[in-house]
Design an enzyme around this catalytic site. Structure first.
Site, short mmCIF file in Angstrom:
data_model
loop_
_atom_site.label_atom_id
_atom_site.label_comp_id
_atom_site.label_asym_id
_atom_site.label_seq_id
_atom_site.Cartn_x
_atom_site.Cartn_y
_atom_site.Cartn_z
N HIS A 81 0.55 -1.24 0.18
CA HIS A 81 0.03 -0.17 -0.21
C HIS A 81 1.21 1.66 -0.08
O HIS A 81 2.23 1.33 0.11
CB HIS A 81 -1.05 0.44 1.25
N GLU A 129 1.06 3.86 1.44
CA GLU A 129 2.03 3.95 3.37
C GLU A 129 2.96 3.25 3.04
O GLU A 129 4.10 3.51 4.00
CB GLU A 129 0.65 4.05 4.54
N CYS A 189 -6.39 1.38 5.97
CA CYS A 189 -6.91 0.68 6.72
C CYS A 189 -6.52 -0.17 7.07
O CYS A 189 -5.10 0.81 8.37
CB CYS A 189 -6.02 -0.41 5.36
N CYS A 202 -2.40 -0.71 7.58
CA CYS A 202 -1.61 0.98 7.55
C CYS A 202 -1.79 1.10 8.85
O CYS A 202 -0.81 1.63 9.14
CB CYS A 202 -2.19 1.71 5.98
#
Length: 160
Positions: free
Chosen positions: A61, A63, A91, A94
């Site tokens: 992701h 992040e 999410c 993360c």
């Protein structure tokens, strides 16, 4: 949920635009357009965009990629005093990363009604069991961040 005063809205918008530029890079590769930057003392120390498809890595992701980048730059697995700017509400994966890496502040753009855990599906950072407190600012350039995602998925549906 804690809502701190905005430290510097113009700085928040400037770094969110950097994250939006990274999101566009991901979109160009067919990835869901989410971008992230990590900032310390007014300088970008980490960059990332979603790339789980191209990297064959479900953890890639925006992040996660940006945190890994910053950790290498600082040569530290902890990132105290750092602000994360991300175009989409984090999410659960993360959010856990943010706590474990000791990021001081998270600034996000659009909310994520399906999987966001800052305000949409829960208030992860407000959980009493966490050993680190994160300041959160949501909605920075939210309309622009949301439009990037909406346009990406509209185009994807058109292609069938």
């Amino acid at each position: 949920m804690r809502t701190p005063q905005i430290i510097d809205r113009s700085q928040d918008e400037r770094f969110m635009r950097e994250a939006l530029a990274l999101a566009a890079q991901g979109a160009a590769l067919g990835e869901v357009p989410v971008g992230a930057v990590l900032v310390q003392d007014g300088q970008i120390i980490g960059r990332g965009f979603n790339c789980p498809i191209s990297r064959h890595d479900p953890s890639a992701h925006a992040e996660m990629v940006a945190v890994r980048d910053a950790a290498q730059v600082l040569q530290n697995y902890r990132l105290p005093g750092v602000t994360l700017y991300v175009t989409l509400e984090p999410c659960s994966m993360c959010a856990g990363l943010i706590v474990h890496s000791r990021i001081q502040r998270v600034v996000y753009g659009a909310t994520e009604p399906k999987a966001g855990v800052v305000v949409s599906r829960g208030q992860f950072f407000d959980q009493g069991f966490l050993n680190h407190r994160v300041l959160v600012e949501g909605g920075v350039l939210a309309e622009e961040c949301g439009m990037v995602l909406s346009e990406f998925f509209r185009q994807r549906r058109q292609k069938g």
